[in-house]
Design a protein around this motif. Structure first.
Motif: not given
Length: 285
Positions: A25-32
């Motif tokens: 989860y390196p960026t906001n997109a993966e976390c979202l």
């Protein structure tokens, strides 16, 4: 108010350590994408909002309202990136850690950490407030001496409710909650009825505040500790063990904690103690 459902755990990848967390989860997109929220419109309450990737917003088909991507979570209006929120959640799941320690580990400012940790502690407190223990349950009260004052009247009272054995053979749950009016029997009865399922076996000391539990539908077994041949921890081992660990854990939060923050600390400790047998990844998920 917007609502969010719990994502399907079988479809998500749970990291095994902090390095895996940063890779997955390196960026906001993966976390979202990990959260997979299913929300209702915060304006009109209509269900089935659809995602607009170009603007990174949720669009309501009923009223046309555009909601920020993080409107259903504590991330809304936060300048901190979602990977940092995930990292802080991992550290909080792993161990009891102070704000100062988190600041050294994450590099986040103290003011931002206070906001993040407060949001997570509120979620843990909500979990503790909604638990209903069952089976064989021990109930006892303890006093916290963190304000340096002597005498029970000047120290905050905490009720501990602990399961002896979880009915489904899972980890034993323990709930610690602040007692606003310790001397009133109604306070003890209200907290027991809130957190213990009717018909459960409840073990307490012989204090008069617990004498009406039988009348409410519990199988109450009071123990007169003052006349017993053995110490109190022999008859009520679960709550006494939990009380010792609670007092040790509270020392790591702050040297001079504010009384209004005590319910948050108790909620966090209750969640952490009740999930102590799980791995960090399982607790984080």
């Amino acid at each position: 108010m917007p609502t969010i459902c719990i994502p399907d755990r079988e479809k998500r990848i749970v990291p095994s350590n902090l390095v895996d967390l940063a890779k997955l989860y390196p960026t906001n997109a993966e976390c979202l994408a990990w959260t997979e929220p299913i929300i209702n419109c915060p304006r009109c309450g209509a269900p089935k909002l659809y995602w607009k990737p170009a603007r990174r917003e949720w669009r309501c088909p009923a009223c046309g309202h555009d909601a920020p991507f993080s409107v259903v979570t504590a991330w809304h209006q936060s300048r901190l990136s979602l990977p940092k929120w995930f990292e802080i959640a991992w550290l909080l799941s792993d161990q009891t850690v102070s704000i100062r320690r988190l600041q050294k580990l994450t590099g986040v400012s103290r003011s931002a950490l206070h906001h993040v940790v407060h949001a997570y502690r509120e979620a843990m407190q909500h979990w503790a407030e909604t638990q209903l223990l069952e089976g064989e349950v021990e109930v006892d009260e303890t006093f916290l001496g963190w304000n340096g004052k002597k005498g029970r009247a000047s120290r905050p009272a905490v009720m501990l409710i602990a399961e002896r054995n979880h009915p489904s053979h899972g980890p034993r749950r323990v709930i610690a909650t602040r007692m606003a009016g310790y001397t009133k029997a109604s306070t003890c009865e209200r907290l027991v009825m809130k957190h213990v399922k009717l018909g459960s076996f409840v073990y307490t000391d012989a204090w008069a505040g617990y004498k009406s539990l039988d009348w409410f539908g519990y199988n109450h077994s009071p123990i007169n500790i003052s006349k017993a041949p053995a110490p109190a921890h022999v008859y009520l081992p679960a709550v006494h063990s939990a009380a010792n660990q609670l007092k040790q854990a509270l020392k790591t939060y702050s040297r001079h904690p504010l009384p209004q923050n005590l319910p948050l600390y108790l909620g966090e400790w209750s969640w952490r103690y009740s999930h102590r047998n799980l791995s960090t990844g399982e607790k984080w998920a």
